[in-house]
Design a protein around this motif. Structure first.
Motif, short mmCIF file in Angstrom:
data_model
loop_
_atom_site.label_atom_id
_atom_site.label_comp_id
_atom_site.label_asym_id
_atom_site.label_seq_id
_atom_site.Cartn_x
_atom_site.Cartn_y
_atom_site.Cartn_z
N THR A 240 0.86 -1.19 0.00
CA THR A 240 0.00 0.00 0.00
C THR A 240 0.89 1.23 0.00
O THR A 240 1.97 1.23 0.59
N ARG A 317 4.03 -1.36 3.72
CA ARG A 317 3.46 0.00 3.77
C ARG A 317 4.53 0.96 3.26
O ARG A 317 5.53 1.20 3.95
N SER A 338 1.33 -1.10 -6.09
CA SER A 338 0.22 -1.22 -5.12
C SER A 338 -1.05 -1.68 -5.84
O SER A 338 -2.06 -1.91 -5.19
N ILE A 341 -3.85 0.35 -4.86
CA ILE A 341 -4.44 0.32 -3.52
C ILE A 341 -3.81 1.46 -2.76
O ILE A 341 -2.66 1.37 -2.32
N GLY A 343 -3.27 3.60 0.33
CA GLY A 343 -3.54 3.46 1.76
C GLY A 343 -4.15 4.74 2.31
O GLY A 343 -4.25 5.74 1.62
#
Ligand code: AMP
Ligand code: MG
Length: 344
Positions: A240, A317, A338, A341, A343
């Protein structure tokens, strides 16, 4: 598959194999390329098959002499203004991590360009790559030497692990220097347009030829560049992407990896975790660039992602790079890694 070195004898062997239609992965200053003779349709078909790459995603042709450009591209089809811009860019930034999209000549097989009337050309800044191109046919189609959609290779081992017996030879040149792919600049339309941010910054191009367009990474792209899919460069581990503000507020969760841009963004976050009584294990906290420069971050990017992908964690992350210099190229790769995606 056989691993070769960058000695002259090995490069001669690899060049001979290319002339006979075999596939040779080789180092460039950006990432490793999966090379095939650009004029050999069967070899080109093997490149698409080896990578599992759809045929609508055109290949970049690598050259090692400026006059090859005229053999493959029809510069007379450009406006005088764009022709001059092309001349400035090739004089100043080649060899280097800049790919130019130009009107193609018929000698370039349609398979290489996915049927487009344009061809993508690049002159890599790497002695072994240049030698290989010169000793083979002068023009090698060479997409990144990874399986389609997966992390780009910046070491021989990354190519070996992903492509294995799909490739006939791999030339081992150690880790690549730039670490992200070339900037793809379209000169075939009206205004020069960056289709993919990469190893040459927008600023370096604009200093030489004036304003260029950059539609950006995250917007719904018009698919002007057929290969630029939303999910690409992906590790197996879910990833993410977070803005610096968002990652600073994200609590550490066991089983995850945090990938900060630099110590300057990691340290305040670590201090905050400690203040809250959380002690993240050091092996779960990484930085892309110790020096805080986007150049170093780009060079580390894929190497680190390959390494992190082997750790078997639940999630990576990642923090966005600052938007200057090679930051847009890094963020483009992280964004596509990602699979969009984003975050919190
Ligand atoms: P790769 O081979 O993985 O470095 O990706 C090369 C990328 O260059 C492709 O995915 C396309 O997005 C872009 N490209 C190659 N040829 C063309 C072209 N003729 N027009 C527009 N984009 C191109
Ligand atoms: Mg690629």
């Amino acid at each position: 598959m056989e691993i070769l070195s960058t000695t002259e004898a090995d490069i001669r062997r690899a060049a001979e194999a290319l002339r006979r239609g075999f596939l040779v992965a080789f180092p460039t200053e950006t990432v490793y390329g999966l090379g095939a003779d650009a004029f050999n349709q069967t070899a080109l078909a093997c490149v698409f098959a080896a990578k599992g790459r759809p045929r609508f995603d055109p290949l970049i042709i690598h050259i090692a002499a400026l006059d090859t450009l005229d053999r493959l591209a029809d510069l007379s089809a450009l406006t005088p203004d764009l022709r001059e811009k092309a001349a400035i860019l090739t004089a100043r930034l080649w060899p280097g991590p800049l790919t130019l999209i130009l009107p193609k000549r018929s000698v370039v097989p349609d398979l290489a360009t996915s049927g487009l009337p344009t061809v993508a050309l690049r002159f890599p800044d790497h002695p072994a790559a240049q030698e290989l191109i010169r000793l083979s046919t002068g023009a090698l189609a060479a997409p990144s030497a990874n399986l389609f959609g997966r992390l780009s290779p910046v070491r021989m081992e990354h190519v070996r692990d992903q492509l294995g017996e799909q490739v006939d030879f791999i030339i081992d040149g150690g880790r690549t220097a730039v670490g992200v792919e070339s900037t793809v600049l379209d000169l075939s339309g009206g205004i020069p347009c960056i289709l993919r941010p990469g190893g040459v910054s927008r600023g370096s191009i604009e200093t030489l030829i004036g304003a260029v367009e950059f539609p950006g990474t995250s917007g719904e792209s018009k698919l002007v560049s057929p290969g630029l899919l939303k999910s690409h460069y992906a590790p197996w581990t879910p990833l993410t992407l977070h803005s610096p503000e968002a990652i600073a507020a994200l609590p550490y969760t066991a089983g995850e990896i945090f990938l900060f841009f630099s110590p300057a963004t990691r340290n305040p976050w670590l201090a905050e975790q400690t203040r809250q009584g959380v002690v993240p294990p050091p092996e779960r906290i990484w930085v892309l660039s110790d020096s805080g420069t986007t150049l170093a971050a780009a060079a580390n990017l894929f190497d680190l992602l390959h390494e992190l992908d082997y750790l078997g964690v639940s999630c990576i992350r990642a923090e966005e790079a600052p938007p200057m210099e090679l930051g847009p190229a890094i963020n483009d790769r992280l964004f596509r890694a990602s699979g969009s995606i984003r975050g919190a």
